[in-house]
Design an enzyme around this catalytic site. Structure first.
Site, PDB file in Angstrom:
ATOM      1  N   ARG A  49     -13.157 -26.006 -48.090  1.00  0.00           N
ATOM      2  CA  ARG A  49     -14.106 -24.926 -47.801  1.00  0.00           C
ATOM      3  C   ARG A  49     -13.872 -24.268 -46.440  1.00  0.00           C
ATOM      4  O   ARG A  49     -14.482 -23.251 -46.127  1.00  0.00           O
ATOM      5  CB  ARG A  49     -15.539 -25.436 -47.936  1.00  0.00           C
ATOM      6  CG  ARG A  49     -15.942 -25.514 -49.418  1.00  0.00           C
ATOM      7  CD  ARG A  49     -17.410 -25.723 -49.567  1.00  0.00           C
ATOM      8  NE  ARG A  49     -17.764 -27.111 -49.338  1.00  0.00           N
ATOM      9  CZ  ARG A  49     -18.942 -27.501 -48.865  1.00  0.00           C
ATOM     10  NH1 ARG A  49     -19.851 -26.611 -48.540  1.00  0.00           N
ATOM     11  NH2 ARG A  49     -19.198 -28.778 -48.693  1.00  0.00           N
ATOM     12  N   GLN A  51      -4.240 -42.806 -46.397  1.00  0.00           N
ATOM     13  CA  GLN A  51      -4.920 -42.984 -47.685  1.00  0.00           C
ATOM     14  C   GLN A  51      -4.204 -42.035 -48.646  1.00  0.00           C
ATOM     15  O   GLN A  51      -4.357 -40.818 -48.555  1.00  0.00           O
ATOM     16  CB  GLN A  51      -6.401 -42.609 -47.571  1.00  0.00           C
ATOM     17  CG  GLN A  51      -7.151 -42.845 -48.875  1.00  0.00           C
ATOM     18  CD  GLN A  51      -8.513 -42.185 -48.923  1.00  0.00           C
ATOM     19  OE1 GLN A  51      -8.787 -41.254 -48.163  1.00  0.00           O
ATOM     20  NE2 GLN A  51      -9.368 -42.652 -49.807  1.00  0.00           N
ATOM     21  N   ARG A  99      -4.839 -18.128 -15.522  1.00  0.00           N
ATOM     22  CA  ARG A  99      -4.117 -18.807 -16.606  1.00  0.00           C
ATOM     23  C   ARG A  99      -3.606 -20.173 -16.131  1.00  0.00           C
ATOM     24  O   ARG A  99      -3.682 -20.483 -14.941  1.00  0.00           O
ATOM     25  CB  ARG A  99      -2.982 -17.912 -17.086  1.00  0.00           C
ATOM     26  CG  ARG A  99      -3.514 -16.676 -17.848  1.00  0.00           C
ATOM     27  CD  ARG A  99      -2.408 -15.712 -18.169  1.00  0.00           C
ATOM     28  NE  ARG A  99      -1.299 -16.386 -18.824  1.00  0.00           N
ATOM     29  CZ  ARG A  99      -0.031 -15.947 -18.787  1.00  0.00           C
ATOM     30  NH1 ARG A  99       0.266 -14.839 -18.125  1.00  0.00           N
ATOM     31  NH2 ARG A  99       0.918 -16.617 -19.393  1.00  0.00           N
ATOM     32  N   SER A 142       3.678  -0.233   1.271  1.00  0.00           N
ATOM     33  CA  SER A 142       3.111   0.103  -0.043  1.00  0.00           C
ATOM     34  C   SER A 142       4.150   0.739  -0.950  1.00  0.00           C
ATOM     35  O   SER A 142       5.026   1.456  -0.494  1.00  0.00           O
ATOM     36  CB  SER A 142       1.976   1.112   0.119  1.00  0.00           C
ATOM     37  OG  SER A 142       1.017   0.602   0.961  1.00  0.00           O
TER      38      SER A 142
END
Ligand code: UD1
Ligand code: MG
Length: 449
Positions: free
Chosen positions: A18, A78, A319, A409
């Site tokens: 589901r 299983q 990050r 700059s």
């Protein structure tokens, strides 16, 4: 109780159709951690001893996830899905080692609390042979009902096998069980599959234990403990409950959340007292904040360390590998990856700084970018203490900028800059007196033609 040995068996063989997913159900995440790992963590913090994980559907992936979280964890396969008792029997080799206590848990109940497991084991320590975790719900459909008499638990009746009267019982089986290890093999052996589903039900051991004169009881726990996830709507419900718990825990430990309902944590988020978190902040896995920091609105933070007095955001993205030291500042629209930002250093606006080491009190001007990737590999940028990187500079790594150096700059810096030097990496400006006006005359004449 601690001297009693314990085996925690976690059933995680189910497919979870589901969920409508290629991913095995128990690997869907709550708070950034796979559900089955939440259950393993709860077992661990309840001192649940050794863990035996029963896998089936997607066995390799489930095993890999479990192994990465807890190296050496034992897994059992299983092969066929024949019921919960059959699943427990997959771990028979572990059970045979003779533990005092055996806990059985489901891998799809991520909100189970260590405290509940501890309570169940206390029941065993006090002389009970089987302890079942029950919960009350107004909507018991689908759950096994607990049939009690005078405080003793006589049987668990699965929903499909209930009589009309039994169906009205609202005290249900949560799926957690604690069983005295010495009785478990014999109890499991006696379970048959004469029921509506034709499965070997673990829940049958309750009536079998009663028949054998063993002591069986139920303990009650809050509903969330057993919220079993079967679809993505329930997954979101579990996430919401988890976040609610964590926010409360954070606030009670001294963290200010201005709008708690808008802040999302991961399973391992650690934040020291006197940190203030503004609205709409998301913490992915691996975040540690020492305390006394300010996290401004709309920031997304994962795999990062933030030291005391640092200021992050608004609209910042940290990050993995971001290490923001004391009183450093990461301002709006900045992305920082695998970078140590020294004490008091500033990246105030619109920058990407990746694979870098930035010295104390350095200033990275608006729009400056580390060019750390050439399409194949990543390279390091080192910026010395007190250096000043001018607005809109591109720092092409590998690159070393010395202490106190000054970058003009708009520069594209490709060569190392020594300490205290001034580097220009741009064309010189050319200014011609009066030529602006002349150009206007020329352009407007052309337009009129
Ligand atoms: C089970 C309980 C029910 C309880 C409910 C709580 C049984 C027989 N019933 O019912 O009393 O109220 O949980 O949610 O135990 N699993 C395997 N192998 C199997 C069968 C199941 O690993 O062969 C695992 C599933 O992946 C799952 C768990 O066992 O994690 C429970 O199985 P599920 O089929 O969901 O049992 P329920 O019908 O919900
Ligand atoms: Mg279920």
């Amino acid at each position: 109780m601690s001297e009693r040995s314990c085996l925690s068996i976690i059933l995680a063989a189910g497919e979870g159709t589901r969920m409508k997913s290629k991913l095995p159900k128990v690997l869907h995440k709550v708070a950034g951690l796979e559900m089955v790992l939440h259950v393993m963590r709860a077992a661990q913090s309840a001192k649940g001893g050794d863990i035996a994980l029963v896998v089936g559907h997607g066995a390799d992936r489930v095993r890999a996830a479990a192994e990465s979280f807890m190296p050496g964890v034992r897994t059992f396969v299983q092969g066929e899905r024949l019921g919960t008792a059959h699943a427990v029997l997959a771990a028979r080799d572990a059970i045979a080692e003779g533990y005092d206590d055996v806990l059985v848990m489901f891998g799809d109940t991520p909100l189970v609390e260590a405290e509940t497991l501890v309570r169940m084991r206390e029941g065993l320590a006090a002389g009970l042979d089987v302890v079942v975790m029950g919960f009350r719900t107004e909507r018991p459909a689908g759950y096994g009902r607990l049939i009690e008499k005078d405080g003793a638990l006589l049987a668990i009746r699965e929903d499909k096998d209930c009589s009309e009267a039994e169906r009205r019982i609202t005290f249900c089986n949560g799926g957690l069980m604690a069983i005295a290890g010495r009785h478990l093999p014999g109890l499991l052996e006696a379970v048959g599959k004469d029921n509506a589903k034709g499965e070997y039900y673990l829940t049958d051991i309750v009536s079998i234990a009663n028949d054998r004169g063993l002591k069986v009881s139920a303990v009650e726990a809050a509903y969330e403990n057993v919220l079993g996830i079967n679809n993505r709507s329930e997954l979101a419900e579990a996430e919401a409950i988890w976040q609610e718990r964590k926010r409360r825990e954070m606030m009670l430990s001294g963290v200010t959340l201005v709008a708690p309902e808008t802040v999302f944590f991961s399973f391992d988020t650690a934040i020291g007292a006197d940190t203030v978190i503004e609205p709409n902040v998301f913490f992915g896995p691996g975040v540690v904040i020492d305390g006394g920091a300010a996290i401004h609105a709309y920031s997304h933070i994962e795999g990062a360390h933030i030291a005391t007095g640092a200021s992050i955001g608004p609209f910042a993205r940290l990050r993995p590998g971001a290490d923001i030291m004391e009183k450093a500042k990461v301002g709006n629209f900045c992305e920082i990856k695998k970078t140590r930002l020294g004490p008091g250093a500033k990246v105030p606006h619109l920058s990407y700084v990746g694979d870098a080491v930035v010295g104390a009190k350095a200033n990275i001007g608006a729009g400056a970018i580390t060019c750390n990737y050439d399409g194949y590999g990543k390279s390091l940028t080192e910026i010395g203490e007190g250096a000043f990187v001018g607005t809109n500079s591109s720092l092409v790594a590998p690159l070393i900028i010395g202490e106190g150096a000054y970058i003009a700059s708009g520069s594209v810096i490709t060569d190392d800059v020594p300490a205290d030097a001034l580097a220009f990496g741009r064309a010189r400006q050319v200014t011609r007196e009066g030529r602006g006006k002349l150009l206007r005359v020329k352009l407007s004449a052309a337009r009129k033609k």
